[in-house]
Design a protein around this motif. Structure first.
Motif, short mmCIF file in Angstrom:
data_model
loop_
_atom_site.label_atom_id
_atom_site.label_comp_id
_atom_site.label_asym_id
_atom_site.label_seq_id
_atom_site.Cartn_x
_atom_site.Cartn_y
_atom_site.Cartn_z
N LYS A 72 0.51 -1.15 0.21
CA LYS A 72 0.31 0.55 0.12
C LYS A 72 1.00 1.60 -0.09
O LYS A 72 0.48 2.40 -0.42
CB LYS A 72 -0.91 -0.03 1.15
CG LYS A 72 -1.85 -0.99 0.96
CD LYS A 72 -2.95 -1.14 2.91
CE LYS A 72 -3.60 -1.74 2.70
NZ LYS A 72 -3.98 -1.93 3.99
N VAL A 73 2.66 0.73 0.70
CA VAL A 73 2.84 2.33 1.27
C VAL A 73 2.77 3.47 -0.26
O VAL A 73 3.24 4.35 -0.15
CB VAL A 73 4.27 2.36 1.44
CG1 VAL A 73 5.52 1.88 0.41
CG2 VAL A 73 4.53 3.10 2.59
N ASN A 74 3.46 2.95 -1.51
CA ASN A 74 3.63 3.66 -2.77
C ASN A 74 2.47 3.97 -3.83
O ASN A 74 2.67 4.22 -4.65
CB ASN A 74 4.21 2.57 -3.67
CG ASN A 74 5.85 3.18 -3.14
OD1 ASN A 74 6.42 3.53 -1.85
ND2 ASN A 74 6.47 1.29 -2.98
N THR A 75 1.10 3.82 -3.15
CA THR A 75 -0.34 4.43 -4.00
C THR A 75 -0.37 5.79 -3.20
O THR A 75 -0.31 6.27 -2.24
CB THR A 75 -1.51 3.30 -3.35
OG1 THR A 75 -1.78 3.22 -2.32
CG2 THR A 75 -1.00 1.84 -3.72
N ASP A 76 -1.64 6.43 -4.04
CA ASP A 76 -1.65 7.75 -4.11
C ASP A 76 -2.55 7.52 -3.33
O ASP A 76 -2.08 9.18 -1.97
CB ASP A 76 -2.23 8.35 -5.41
CG ASP A 76 -1.78 8.71 -6.64
OD1 ASP A 76 -0.07 8.27 -6.18
OD2 ASP A 76 -1.51 8.29 -7.47
N TYR A 78 -2.85 5.90 -0.13
CA TYR A 78 -1.76 5.93 1.22
C TYR A 78 -0.90 7.68 0.90
O TYR A 78 -0.73 8.04 2.74
CB TYR A 78 -1.46 5.10 1.49
CG TYR A 78 -0.47 4.50 2.08
CD1 TYR A 78 -0.76 3.95 3.35
CD2 TYR A 78 1.11 5.22 2.39
CE1 TYR A 78 0.42 3.74 4.72
CE2 TYR A 78 1.85 4.64 3.96
CZ TYR A 78 1.25 4.31 4.70
OH TYR A 78 1.73 4.12 6.07
N ILE A 79 -0.67 7.52 0.68
CA ILE A 79 0.11 8.91 0.28
C ILE A 79 -0.62 10.08 0.89
O ILE A 79 0.05 11.19 2.01
CB ILE A 79 1.05 9.22 -0.58
CG1 ILE A 79 2.01 8.05 -1.02
CG2 ILE A 79 1.75 11.15 -0.87
CD1 ILE A 79 2.55 8.41 -2.65
N GLU A 80 -1.76 10.30 -0.44
CA GLU A 80 -3.09 11.30 0.75
C GLU A 80 -3.31 10.95 1.99
O GLU A 80 -3.37 12.28 2.81
CB GLU A 80 -4.14 11.60 -0.01
CG GLU A 80 -3.02 11.97 -1.66
CD GLU A 80 -4.97 11.48 -2.59
OE1 GLU A 80 -5.71 11.18 -2.59
OE2 GLU A 80 -4.60 11.97 -3.96
N LYS A 81 -3.49 10.09 2.33
CA LYS A 81 -3.29 9.66 3.78
C LYS A 81 -3.00 10.14 4.57
O LYS A 81 -3.04 10.93 5.98
CB LYS A 81 -4.10 8.15 4.21
CG LYS A 81 -4.27 7.61 5.41
CD LYS A 81 -4.70 6.52 5.34
CE LYS A 81 -4.60 6.26 6.42
NZ LYS A 81 -5.22 4.06 6.90
N ILE A 82 -1.76 9.86 4.68
CA ILE A 82 -0.36 10.00 5.11
C ILE A 82 -0.24 11.61 5.40
O ILE A 82 -0.42 12.25 6.69
CB ILE A 82 0.54 9.26 5.03
CG1 ILE A 82 0.61 7.94 5.64
CG2 ILE A 82 1.80 9.70 5.96
CD1 ILE A 82 -0.06 7.30 6.43
N ALA A 83 -0.13 12.15 4.38
CA ALA A 83 -0.10 13.87 4.36
C ALA A 83 -1.36 14.85 5.07
O ALA A 83 -1.06 15.31 5.93
CB ALA A 83 0.02 14.13 2.89
N SER A 84 -2.10 13.83 5.16
CA SER A 84 -3.41 15.07 5.60
C SER A 84 -3.52 14.18 7.25
O SER A 84 -4.02 15.19 8.36
CB SER A 84 -4.91 14.53 5.00
OG SER A 84 -5.40 13.27 5.21
N GLU A 85 -2.80 12.74 7.78
CA GLU A 85 -2.66 13.02 9.11
C GLU A 85 -1.66 13.48 10.03
O GLU A 85 -1.83 13.53 10.66
CB GLU A 85 -3.61 11.43 9.22
CG GLU A 85 -4.41 10.53 8.01
CD GLU A 85 -4.61 8.93 9.12
OE1 GLU A 85 -3.74 8.40 9.57
OE2 GLU A 85 -6.21 8.83 8.34
N LYS A 86 -0.89 13.53 8.99
CA LYS A 86 0.90 13.77 10.21
C LYS A 86 1.07 14.46 9.41
O LYS A 86 1.81 15.56 10.11
CB LYS A 86 1.38 12.49 9.30
CG LYS A 86 1.76 11.01 9.62
CD LYS A 86 1.83 10.65 11.08
CE LYS A 86 1.16 8.86 10.92
NZ LYS A 86 0.75 8.61 12.21
N LEU A 87 0.83 15.11 8.51
CA LEU A 87 1.46 16.41 8.31
C LEU A 87 0.06 17.61 8.19
O LEU A 87 0.38 18.57 8.39
CB LEU A 87 2.36 16.85 7.11
CG LEU A 87 3.18 15.60 6.90
CD1 LEU A 87 3.56 15.07 5.33
CD2 LEU A 87 3.97 15.74 7.88
#
Length: 105
Positions: A72-76, A78-87
């Protein structure tokens, strides 16, 4: 001295079968005693084996989760989810809703 030696030899010759049985009983008794003395070690080993098997199962589950996450880590998404949750980042033209009621969740 020779008389005692003769008596001993005659005793051994006359009671050869009985001495063999006594020796056999003594050896079997010693083996049983040694086996009984090792029971705590055997139980301890079984406990360790059970703990290690539990650790193996835990690590297998963890490895499965890591493999799924790796996919999952390289999917868009997942990247959007982490960007919104963490950053705290959002997409362009995204609608943001702010709770102004003052109540904490």
């Amino acid at each position: 001295m020779n008389r005692y030696k003769d008596r001993t030899v005659n005793f051994i010759i006359n009671h050869k079968r009985g001495l063999k049985i006594a020796l056999l009983i003594f050896l079997i008794g010693g083996m049983i005693f040694k086996g009984l003395m090792q029971i705590p070690q055997i139980n301890s080993g079984k406990t360790k084996i059970a703990q290690i098997n539990e650790q193996i199962e835990y690590e297998k589950e963890r490895q499965k989760e890591v493999s799924e996450l790796k996919g999952k880590v390289n999917t868009d998404e997942y990247i959007e989810k982490i960007a919104s949750e963490k950053l705290g980042l959002v997409k362009n033209n995204a609608k943001i809703f702010v709770d102004v009621s003052g109540e904490q969740q």
